[in-house]
Design a protein around this motif. Sequence first.
Motif, mmCIF file in Angstrom:
data_model
loop_
_atom_site.group_PDB
_atom_site.id
_atom_site.type_symbol
_atom_site.label_atom_id
_atom_site.label_comp_id
_atom_site.label_asym_id
_atom_site.label_seq_id
_atom_site.Cartn_x
_atom_site.Cartn_y
_atom_site.Cartn_z
ATOM 1 N N ILE A 51 51.238 60.974 24.260
ATOM 2 C CA ILE A 51 52.466 60.188 24.442
ATOM 3 C C ILE A 51 52.172 58.699 24.294
ATOM 4 O O ILE A 51 52.886 57.976 23.587
ATOM 5 N N ASN A 52 51.123 58.232 24.944
ATOM 6 C CA ASN A 52 50.781 56.806 24.875
ATOM 7 C C ASN A 52 50.408 56.377 23.460
ATOM 8 O O ASN A 52 50.763 55.276 23.022
ATOM 9 N N ASN A 53 49.709 57.259 22.731
ATOM 10 C CA ASN A 53 49.380 56.946 21.334
ATOM 11 C C ASN A 53 50.638 56.862 20.479
ATOM 12 O O ASN A 53 50.768 55.971 19.632
ATOM 13 N N LEU A 54 51.566 57.770 20.706
ATOM 14 C CA LEU A 54 52.814 57.756 19.951
ATOM 15 C C LEU A 54 53.648 56.520 20.296
ATOM 16 O O LEU A 54 54.244 55.895 19.407
ATOM 17 N N ILE A 55 53.657 56.153 21.563
ATOM 18 C CA ILE A 55 54.356 54.928 21.980
ATOM 19 C C ILE A 55 53.803 53.736 21.218
ATOM 20 O O ILE A 55 54.555 52.911 20.692
ATOM 21 N N SER A 56 52.477 53.640 21.164
ATOM 22 C CA SER A 56 51.836 52.519 20.450
ATOM 23 C C SER A 56 52.235 52.499 18.983
ATOM 24 O O SER A 56 52.534 51.439 18.424
ATOM 25 N N ARG A 57 52.249 53.687 18.349
ATOM 26 C CA ARG A 57 52.633 53.743 16.932
ATOM 27 C C ARG A 57 54.077 53.305 16.733
ATOM 28 O O ARG A 57 54.376 52.566 15.797
ATOM 29 N N TYR A 58 54.970 53.779 17.591
ATOM 30 C CA TYR A 58 56.378 53.374 17.465
ATOM 31 C C TYR A 58 56.540 51.874 17.666
ATOM 32 O O TYR A 58 57.284 51.218 16.940
ATOM 33 N N GLU A 59 55.843 51.322 18.645
ATOM 34 C CA GLU A 59 55.955 49.886 18.907
ATOM 35 C C GLU A 59 55.392 49.060 17.754
ATOM 36 O O GLU A 59 55.895 47.976 17.462
ATOM 37 N N GLN A 60 54.362 49.558 17.088
ATOM 38 C CA GLN A 60 53.778 48.843 15.956
ATOM 39 C C GLN A 60 54.645 48.932 14.709
ATOM 40 O O GLN A 60 54.721 47.985 13.922
ATOM 41 N N ASN A 61 55.290 50.081 14.522
ATOM 42 C CA ASN A 61 56.016 50.321 13.272
ATOM 43 C C ASN A 61 57.511 50.014 13.320
ATOM 44 O O ASN A 61 58.140 49.911 12.272
ATOM 45 N N TYR A 62 58.068 49.913 14.510
ATOM 46 C CA TYR A 62 59.503 49.673 14.633
ATOM 47 C C TYR A 62 59.755 48.516 15.597
ATOM 48 O O TYR A 62 58.984 48.278 16.511
ATOM 49 N N ALA A 63 60.853 47.836 15.376
ATOM 50 C CA ALA A 63 61.213 46.712 16.239
ATOM 51 C C ALA A 63 61.949 47.253 17.463
ATOM 52 O O ALA A 63 63.163 47.144 17.593
ATOM 53 N N VAL A 64 61.187 47.858 18.362
ATOM 54 C CA VAL A 64 61.762 48.442 19.567
ATOM 55 C C VAL A 64 61.292 47.617 20.752
ATOM 56 O O VAL A 64 60.101 47.482 20.997
ATOM 57 N N SER A 65 62.242 47.051 21.480
ATOM 58 C CA SER A 65 61.866 46.202 22.600
ATOM 59 C C SER A 65 61.995 46.917 23.938
ATOM 60 O O SER A 65 61.411 46.502 24.927
ATOM 61 N N ASP A 66 62.732 48.002 23.980
ATOM 62 C CA ASP A 66 62.987 48.709 25.231
ATOM 63 C C ASP A 66 62.109 49.957 25.320
ATOM 64 O O ASP A 66 62.143 50.812 24.446
ATOM 65 N N CYS A 76 59.830 59.400 21.531
ATOM 66 C CA CYS A 76 58.677 60.280 21.755
ATOM 67 C C CYS A 76 59.137 61.658 22.217
ATOM 68 O O CYS A 76 58.653 62.679 21.715
ATOM 69 N N ALA A 77 60.058 61.688 23.155
ATOM 70 C CA ALA A 77 60.566 62.965 23.668
ATOM 71 C C ALA A 77 61.194 63.770 22.537
ATOM 72 O O ALA A 77 60.967 64.989 22.424
ATOM 73 N N LEU A 78 61.964 63.107 21.696
ATOM 74 C CA LEU A 78 62.594 63.790 20.570
ATOM 75 C C LEU A 78 61.543 64.363 19.621
ATOM 76 O O LEU A 78 61.659 65.506 19.165
ATOM 77 N N GLN A 79 60.509 63.589 19.327
ATOM 78 C CA GLN A 79 59.476 64.067 18.403
ATOM 79 C C GLN A 79 58.755 65.280 18.977
ATOM 80 O O GLN A 79 58.575 66.282 18.285
ATOM 81 N N PHE A 80 58.338 65.209 20.246
ATOM 82 C CA PHE A 80 57.620 66.329 20.838
ATOM 83 C C PHE A 80 58.516 67.556 20.971
ATOM 84 O O PHE A 80 58.095 68.674 20.688
ATOM 85 N N ALA A 81 59.757 67.366 21.380
ATOM 86 C CA ALA A 81 60.678 68.492 21.529
ATOM 87 C C ALA A 81 60.986 69.130 20.178
ATOM 88 O O ALA A 81 61.048 70.359 20.058
ATOM 89 N N SER A 82 61.157 68.307 19.149
ATOM 90 C CA SER A 82 61.461 68.860 17.829
ATOM 91 C C SER A 82 60.270 69.645 17.281
ATOM 92 O O SER A 82 60.447 70.678 16.640
#
Length: 96
Positions: free
Chosen positions: A35-50, A58-64
């Motif tokens: 989860i923490n690795n995926l969070i880091s990837r999302y934060e690096q690749n997308y302009a997500v501030s929240d 992350c929840a959507l990716q793992f659930a899917s």
Amino acid sequence: MDKLKINIVIAGRTYPLSVRNTQEEEGMRKAANAINNLISRYEQNYAVSDKQDVLAMCALQFASKLEISSLAKSSENTEAINKIKELTNLVNTHLK
């Protein structure tokens, strides 16, 4: 059996958990790490501030992934059942 008390860190927050054994502890730690690795990837690749948005993604990716895997297994089971039915029909045909 006594439960083990562990602390898991996800997105910078610590969560105290109780687990049944070291295998469950290892699973929890590996899941938190993923989860923490995926969070880091999302934060690096997308302009997500929240963080909540990142955690939702992350929840959507793992659930899917679980759902896709479940659908694939269901499809494989259906194929196997159909093959068994075909073989059963062949055997019944030859026994008559």
